[in-house]
Design an enzyme around this catalytic site. Structure first.
Site, PDB file in Angstrom:
ATOM      1  N   ASP A 143      -0.290   4.174   1.485  1.00  0.00           N
ATOM      2  CA  ASP A 143      -1.259   3.093   1.324  1.00  0.00           C
ATOM      3  C   ASP A 143      -1.076   1.991   2.356  1.00  0.00           C
ATOM      4  O   ASP A 143      -2.016   1.623   3.065  1.00  0.00           O
ATOM      5  CB  ASP A 143      -1.152   2.512  -0.092  1.00  0.00           C
ATOM      6  CG  ASP A 143      -2.132   1.387  -0.330  1.00  0.00           C
ATOM      7  OD1 ASP A 143      -3.240   1.647  -0.806  1.00  0.00           O
ATOM      8  OD2 ASP A 143      -1.786   0.216  -0.023  1.00  0.00           O
ATOM      9  N   VAL A 171      -5.974   1.209  -1.263  1.00  0.00           N
ATOM     10  CA  VAL A 171      -6.477   2.410  -0.586  1.00  0.00           C
ATOM     11  C   VAL A 171      -6.198   3.647  -1.434  1.00  0.00           C
ATOM     12  O   VAL A 171      -7.070   4.500  -1.622  1.00  0.00           O
ATOM     13  CB  VAL A 171      -5.861   2.540   0.813  1.00  0.00           C
ATOM     14  CG1 VAL A 171      -6.345   3.820   1.500  1.00  0.00           C
ATOM     15  CG2 VAL A 171      -6.199   1.330   1.668  1.00  0.00           C
ATOM     16  N   ASP A 172      -4.988   3.755  -1.955  1.00  0.00           N
ATOM     17  CA  ASP A 172      -4.658   4.878  -2.836  1.00  0.00           C
ATOM     18  C   ASP A 172      -5.569   4.892  -4.063  1.00  0.00           C
ATOM     19  O   ASP A 172      -6.085   5.944  -4.460  1.00  0.00           O
ATOM     20  CB  ASP A 172      -3.203   4.777  -3.296  1.00  0.00           C
ATOM     21  CG  ASP A 172      -2.238   5.514  -2.384  1.00  0.00           C
ATOM     22  OD1 ASP A 172      -2.680   6.440  -1.687  1.00  0.00           O
ATOM     23  OD2 ASP A 172      -1.048   5.161  -2.375  1.00  0.00           O
ATOM     24  N   MET A 173      -5.753   3.744  -4.687  1.00  0.00           N
ATOM     25  CA  MET A 173      -6.501   3.704  -5.935  1.00  0.00           C
ATOM     26  C   MET A 173      -7.973   4.058  -5.719  1.00  0.00           C
ATOM     27  O   MET A 173      -8.552   4.841  -6.479  1.00  0.00           O
ATOM     28  CB  MET A 173      -6.352   2.329  -6.582  1.00  0.00           C
ATOM     29  CG  MET A 173      -4.927   2.025  -7.023  1.00  0.00           C
ATOM     30  SD  MET A 173      -4.756   0.460  -7.901  1.00  0.00           S
ATOM     31  CE  MET A 173      -5.564   0.854  -9.445  1.00  0.00           C
ATOM     32  N   GLY A 176      -8.382   7.723  -5.127  1.00  0.00           N
ATOM     33  CA  GLY A 176      -8.378   8.473  -6.387  1.00  0.00           C
ATOM     34  C   GLY A 176      -9.725   8.426  -7.079  1.00  0.00           C
ATOM     35  O   GLY A 176     -10.206   9.432  -7.609  1.00  0.00           O
TER      36      GLY A 176
END
Length: 380
Positions: A143, A171-173, A176
């Protein structure tokens, strides 16, 4: 495990992902009724050790927030036996979610051509940092690395300070969530074609998408955006201000709201000041406006002032900390904090009226369902 009549009941997901983007995606699928089988390596998902804090069973709070409503098995996919079991799992699966480095699945015998040929109805959700080809394809992605690489850090922070990472793994969230959306699109299309497809999400694509409106500004003008702290680059006043008892954020998005703001603050004549009549005027004269508004706000207490502003339709909010947010009456009213026995977690943000999602089981211990799943595969 308890069954669900959620919107995705009957969908089986094999979850090979770990850390954040993939597990968040599969938790969203599970919350809405999909049967998710989380496959962990013998060493486990590394986030199990991302603490403290740890819960009573030794699970990290980080892992606990991403892995409810899933069955859990352990497979060594580097070994032939693990690969054979994965192949059997995929025979009845609708969705495969994974975030391995490029080439890892192929090394184990599950390259893209094999998946398409042997499991033609399978929706394969692949999450990578930069993709699997191109100049930076196959590079590992995290991230914060993508926040730096894609320019998000460059626009975050005060104008006279360093570039900063956004305080959550945004960014990760969002990756997802986009993966969840992509899976829904592919499942819908499968009803028409009868075929699955690859859902190709990258942290890079997500981070670039998150650059708006700065990306639109650069594309239109070539102007590289500068950091503005909490302020908005093209709206004013849109910033955090001090009151007598704490910070208050104002988000004045149009001229009517500005007129109501200065009326509440006892200075209605500011709405007709040539420096502040329109939003472009206010942006050009931001420094003067902020000084004036800041001095007026400093005379008020934030809760009382915030209530008066909301009555007039002026967007504003006290700057809450996480504890204040998770005990806020509106947050609780929206069921965004859930409790079930020893489990406490964040609620389900997608709310369906007829087939709502549900929290049925807490995160399982590593390998807790291995024996049951293997027995089901054997038909016994």
């Amino acid at each position: 495990m308890p069954t669900s009549d959620g919107a995705l009941a009957g969908i089986r997901v094999v979850d090979l992902s770990r850390v954040l983007a993939g597990p968040l995606c599969t938790q969203m699928l599970a919350d809405h009724g999909a049967e998710v089988i989380k496959v962990e390596p013998p060493a486990g998902d590394e986030t199990r050790g991302w603490g403290p804090p740890f819960l009573g069973d030794g699970t990290s709070a980080y892992f606990n927030g991403l892995n409810r409503n899933k069955r859990n098995i352990v497979l060594d996919l580097a070994a032939p036996e693990g690969q054979a079991t994965l192949g059997r799992l995929l025979e009845d699966a609708d969705v495969l979610v994974e975030n391995f480095k490029a080439g890892t699945l192929a090394k184990w015998g599950f390259d893209d051509d094999h998946l398409r040929r042997v499991y033609p109805r399978l929706v394969h959700s692949r999450i990578t940092g930069f993709g699997v080809d191109g100049p930076r394809g196959s590079a590992p992605g995290y991230d914060a690395i993508l926040q730096a690489y894609a320019g998000l850090m460059s626009i975050n922070g005060d104008s006279d300070g360093p570039a900063l990472r956004v305080g959550v793994p945004i960014v990760d969230m969002v990756t997802g969530m986009l993966s969840f959306s992509g899976i829904m699109l592919a499942l819908h299309e499968r009803h028409r074609s009868g075929h699955g497809q690859l859902v190709d999400n990258t942290l890079l694509d997500t981070a670039v998408t998150l650059l708006h409106p700065h990306s639109a500004t650069w594309l239109a003008s070539g102007q590289v955006p500068e950091r503005t702290g909490s302020a908005h680059p093209t709206i004013a006043p849109y910033d955090t201000f001090a009151t007598r008892d704490g910070p208050l954020f104002l988000g004045v998005g149009n001229d009517r709201q500005f007129r109501d703001l200065v009326d509440v603050l006892g200075k209605p004549e500011l709405a007709d000041d040539p420096r502040f009549v329109t939003n472009p005027d206010r942006v050009i004269n931001r420094a003067e406006l902020s000084a004036i508004v800041g001095a007026l706000l400093a005379e008020h207490e934030r809760e009382a002032l915030g209530a008066r502003l909301l009555e007039r339709g002026v967007p504003s909010s006290p700057v809450h900390d996480v504890g204040e947010t998770l005990t806020d009456p509106q947050v609780l009213h929206r069921d965004m904090v859930v409790s079930d026995g020893d489990y406490r977690g964040i609620g389900i943000p997608i709310k369906l009226t007829r087939t709502p999602g549900s929290v049925r089981t807490p995160p399982r211990q590593r390998g807790a369902d291995t024996a049951d799943v293997l027995r089901e595969l054997d038909g016994s």
